[in-house]
Design a protein around this motif. Sequence first.
Motif, PDB file in Angstrom:
ATOM      1  N   PRO A  12     -54.542 -59.122 -83.865  1.00 22.30           N
ATOM      2  CA  PRO A  12     -54.781 -59.326 -82.434  1.00 22.30           C
ATOM      3  C   PRO A  12     -54.923 -58.008 -81.663  1.00 22.30           C
ATOM      4  O   PRO A  12     -54.721 -56.924 -82.229  1.00 22.30           O
ATOM      5  CB  PRO A  12     -53.526 -60.093 -81.988  1.00 22.30           C
ATOM      6  N   ALA A  15     -52.779 -54.282 -81.718  1.00 21.06           N
ATOM      7  CA  ALA A  15     -51.916 -54.206 -82.905  1.00 21.06           C
ATOM      8  C   ALA A  15     -51.973 -52.807 -83.530  1.00 21.06           C
ATOM      9  O   ALA A  15     -51.134 -52.450 -84.356  1.00 21.06           O
ATOM     10  CB  ALA A  15     -52.327 -55.258 -83.924  1.00 21.06           C
ATOM     11  N   GLY A  16     -53.013 -52.041 -83.156  1.00 21.88           N
ATOM     12  CA  GLY A  16     -53.159 -50.688 -83.694  1.00 21.88           C
ATOM     13  C   GLY A  16     -54.296 -50.567 -84.696  1.00 21.88           C
ATOM     14  O   GLY A  16     -54.453 -49.526 -85.350  1.00 21.88           O
ATOM     15  N   LYS A  17     -55.115 -51.602 -84.815  1.00 23.63           N
ATOM     16  CA  LYS A  17     -56.166 -51.636 -85.843  1.00 23.63           C
ATOM     17  C   LYS A  17     -57.097 -50.430 -85.791  1.00 23.63           C
ATOM     18  O   LYS A  17     -57.293 -49.756 -86.801  1.00 23.63           O
ATOM     19  CB  LYS A  17     -57.033 -52.908 -85.696  1.00 23.63           C
ATOM     20  N   ASP A 125     -62.347 -52.666 -89.066  1.00 22.27           N
ATOM     21  CA  ASP A 125     -61.307 -53.369 -88.325  1.00 22.27           C
ATOM     22  C   ASP A 125     -61.921 -54.398 -87.392  1.00 22.27           C
ATOM     23  O   ASP A 125     -63.035 -54.245 -86.918  1.00 22.27           O
ATOM     24  CB  ASP A 125     -60.399 -52.396 -87.576  1.00 22.27           C
ATOM     25  N   ARG A 153     -48.459 -51.077 -75.258  1.00 18.03           N
ATOM     26  CA  ARG A 153     -49.274 -49.994 -75.850  1.00 18.03           C
ATOM     27  C   ARG A 153     -50.590 -49.865 -75.107  1.00 18.03           C
ATOM     28  O   ARG A 153     -51.033 -48.773 -74.788  1.00 18.03           O
ATOM     29  CB  ARG A 153     -49.589 -50.316 -77.312  1.00 18.03           C
ATOM     30  N   ARG A 154     -51.245 -51.007 -74.875  1.00 11.24           N
ATOM     31  CA  ARG A 154     -52.532 -51.017 -74.188  1.00 11.24           C
ATOM     32  C   ARG A 154     -52.389 -50.469 -72.762  1.00 11.24           C
ATOM     33  O   ARG A 154     -53.200 -49.676 -72.297  1.00 11.24           O
ATOM     34  CB  ARG A 154     -52.999 -52.459 -74.158  1.00 11.24           C
ATOM     35  N   GLU A 157     -51.954 -46.751 -72.730  1.00 10.84           N
ATOM     36  CA  GLU A 157     -53.218 -46.110 -73.054  1.00 10.84           C
ATOM     37  C   GLU A 157     -54.138 -46.080 -71.828  1.00 10.84           C
ATOM     38  O   GLU A 157     -54.732 -45.058 -71.512  1.00 10.84           O
ATOM     39  CB  GLU A 157     -53.866 -46.928 -74.169  1.00 10.84           C
ATOM     40  N   THR A 200     -45.911 -54.495 -86.855  1.00  4.43           N
ATOM     41  CA  THR A 200     -45.705 -53.111 -86.405  1.00  4.43           C
ATOM     42  C   THR A 200     -44.757 -53.022 -85.211  1.00  4.43           C
ATOM     43  O   THR A 200     -44.573 -51.931 -84.662  1.00  4.43           O
ATOM     44  CB  THR A 200     -47.059 -52.453 -86.039  1.00  4.43           C
ATOM     45  N   LYS A 203     -42.386 -50.129 -84.831  1.00 11.01           N
ATOM     46  CA  LYS A 203     -42.726 -49.091 -85.830  1.00 11.01           C
ATOM     47  C   LYS A 203     -43.623 -48.037 -85.213  1.00 11.01           C
ATOM     48  O   LYS A 203     -44.502 -48.366 -84.406  1.00 11.01           O
ATOM     49  CB  LYS A 203     -43.497 -49.723 -87.003  1.00 11.01           C
ATOM     50  N   SER A 204     -43.429 -46.786 -85.644  1.00  9.52           N
ATOM     51  CA  SER A 204     -44.314 -45.741 -85.135  1.00  9.52           C
ATOM     52  C   SER A 204     -45.654 -45.840 -85.856  1.00  9.52           C
ATOM     53  O   SER A 204     -45.755 -46.423 -86.942  1.00  9.52           O
ATOM     54  CB  SER A 204     -43.708 -44.357 -85.378  1.00  9.52           C
ATOM     55  N   LEU A 205     -46.644 -45.231 -85.217  1.00 12.15           N
ATOM     56  CA  LEU A 205     -47.979 -45.207 -85.787  1.00 12.15           C
ATOM     57  C   LEU A 205     -47.951 -44.552 -87.173  1.00 12.15           C
ATOM     58  O   LEU A 205     -48.557 -45.045 -88.129  1.00 12.15           O
ATOM     59  CB  LEU A 205     -48.866 -44.400 -84.833  1.00 12.15           C
ATOM     60  N   VAL A 208     -46.724 -46.818 -89.927  1.00 16.06           N
ATOM     61  CA  VAL A 208     -47.728 -47.811 -90.330  1.00 16.06           C
ATOM     62  C   VAL A 208     -48.802 -47.147 -91.196  1.00 16.06           C
ATOM     63  O   VAL A 208     -49.185 -47.671 -92.258  1.00 16.06           O
ATOM     64  CB  VAL A 208     -48.372 -48.469 -89.075  1.00 16.06           C
TER      65      VAL A 208
HETATM   66  O1  CDP Z   1     -57.512 -51.788 -82.208  1.00 15.95           O
HETATM   67  P1  CDP Z   1     -56.289 -52.441 -81.601  1.00 15.95           P
HETATM   68  O2  CDP Z   1     -56.617 -53.222 -80.384  1.00 15.95           O
HETATM   69  O3  CDP Z   1     -55.530 -53.265 -82.594  1.00 15.95           O
HETATM   70  O4  CDP Z   1     -55.290 -51.305 -81.156  1.00 15.95           O
HETATM   71  P2  CDP Z   1     -55.651 -49.797 -80.730  1.00 15.95           P
HETATM   72  O5  CDP Z   1     -56.870 -49.789 -79.863  1.00 15.95           O
HETATM   73  O6  CDP Z   1     -55.653 -48.961 -81.957  1.00 15.95           O
HETATM   74  O7  CDP Z   1     -54.474 -49.408 -79.752  1.00 15.95           O
HETATM   75  C1  CDP Z   1     -53.166 -49.339 -80.122  1.00 15.95           C
HETATM   76  C2  CDP Z   1     -52.404 -48.354 -79.237  1.00 15.95           C
HETATM   77  O8  CDP Z   1     -51.028 -48.465 -79.584  1.00 15.95           O
HETATM   78  C3  CDP Z   1     -52.790 -46.907 -79.461  1.00 15.95           C
HETATM   79  O9  CDP Z   1     -52.630 -46.198 -78.247  1.00 15.95           O
HETATM   80  C4  CDP Z   1     -51.788 -46.416 -80.486  1.00 15.95           C
HETATM   81  O10 CDP Z   1     -51.512 -45.041 -80.381  1.00 15.95           O
HETATM   82  C5  CDP Z   1     -50.543 -47.244 -80.145  1.00 15.95           C
HETATM   83  N1  CDP Z   1     -49.663 -47.596 -81.291  1.00 15.95           N
HETATM   84  C6  CDP Z   1     -50.150 -48.162 -82.440  1.00 15.95           C
HETATM   85  O11 CDP Z   1     -51.369 -48.355 -82.542  1.00 15.95           O
HETATM   86  N2  CDP Z   1     -49.337 -48.513 -83.501  1.00 15.95           N
HETATM   87  C7  CDP Z   1     -48.019 -48.318 -83.429  1.00 15.95           C
HETATM   88  N3  CDP Z   1     -47.256 -48.664 -84.448  1.00 15.95           N
HETATM   89  C8  CDP Z   1     -47.495 -47.750 -82.285  1.00 15.95           C
HETATM   90  C9  CDP Z   1     -48.354 -47.418 -81.208  1.00 15.95           C
END
Ligand code: CDP
Length: 222
Positions: A12, A15-17, A125, A153-154, A157, A200, A203-205, A208
Motif C-alpha cells: 500500500p 510502505a516504502g516501496k 514496485d 511518513r508521507r 516527506e 515495516t 522499522k528503519s529504512l 528493511v
Molecule cells: O513507494 P511507497 O509509497 O510505498 O513509499 P515511499 O514513496 O518510498 O515513501 C516512504 C517514505 O517513508 C520515505 O520518505 C521513506 O524514507 C520513509 N520510510 C520508509 O520508506 N521505510 C521505513 N521503514 C521508514 C521510513
Amino acid sequence: MPEPMIITIDGPAGAGKSTVAKEISRRFGYFHLDSGALYRAIGYACSLKGADLNNLQEVISVAKSIKIELTEEGKVILNGRDVTWEIRKPEGGYLASQVARFKEIREVVVELLREMAKGKKIVIDGRDAGSYIFPEADLKIYLTATPEERAKRRYEELKKRGFNVSYEEVLKEVVERDERDRNRPFAPLVVPEGAIVIDTTGKSLETVISEISQLIKNGNDC
Ligand code: CDP
Ligand code: CDP
C-alpha cells in the motif's frame, strides 16, 4: 541460488516501496521500474488535457497519445519533459488511482512495463507487480505498515518538500486510495502468491533494506 533477475515489491501507499526499490537497485545494479509513475504520468496528462476521469474513452485517448520514459537516473519523462516531481504532488496519487481502475489502461501500462524490462535485471514496485505483471518473478516482496505510520511518513516527506497539508488529510487520502486499490475488480492490491511479507511498522529504512539484501544474497530461502 542464482541472483534474481526480477524482483517485485508491492504494497500500500507509503510502505516504502519506491525508496527501498531505488536503493536495492543502486546497491545491486538493477534497473528500477516504478510502475506507479506510469499511472501518475497518465493521470497527470489527463488533468492537463482536461479529460473526464470517469470517461474511459477520454482517458484511453490521452494514454495512447503520450510518450512516457523512465530513465536510469529515476526520472519520469512525459512527452520529452521531466515531470518527476510534478506527478508526486498530493493530487497525483488520486489522479493515478482513478485512471488505474480501468482494465484497458492497465493493459497499456503493463505492456509498456514488460517492454521496458526486456533484457534487464529489474526491481519493480507497485500494486500488482508480483501478482499480475511478473507472476514469474524470482523474488516477491510485500511491504506494509499501519495506515497511521504510512501516513506519517508521507506527511513528513510532503512537509520537507514544502507542501502545506495536514496529517489528517494525508491519512484520509492514503486510506481512501488503499481502499480503491484493494477493491478494484481488475489486478487489485493483494499479497502475491509466494511473496515474503515484511511489516515495516517501527522499522528503519536501513533495517528493511538489509533484510531484503539478505534475501537477494541468500537466494530468498532464509
Ligand atoms: O513507494 P511507497 O509509497 O510505498 O513509499 P515511499 O514513496 O518510498 O515513501 C516512504 C517514505 O517513508 C520515505 O520518505 C521513506 O524514507 C520513509 N520510510 C520508509 O520508506 N521505510 C521505513 N521503514 C521508514 C521510513
Ligand atoms: O508512492 P505511492 O505508493 O503512494 O503510489 P504509486 O506507487 O506512485 O502509485 C500511485 C497509484 O497508482 C496507486 O495508488 C494505484 O492506484 C496505482 N498503481 C497501480 O494501480 N498499480 C501499480 N502497479 C502501481 C500503481
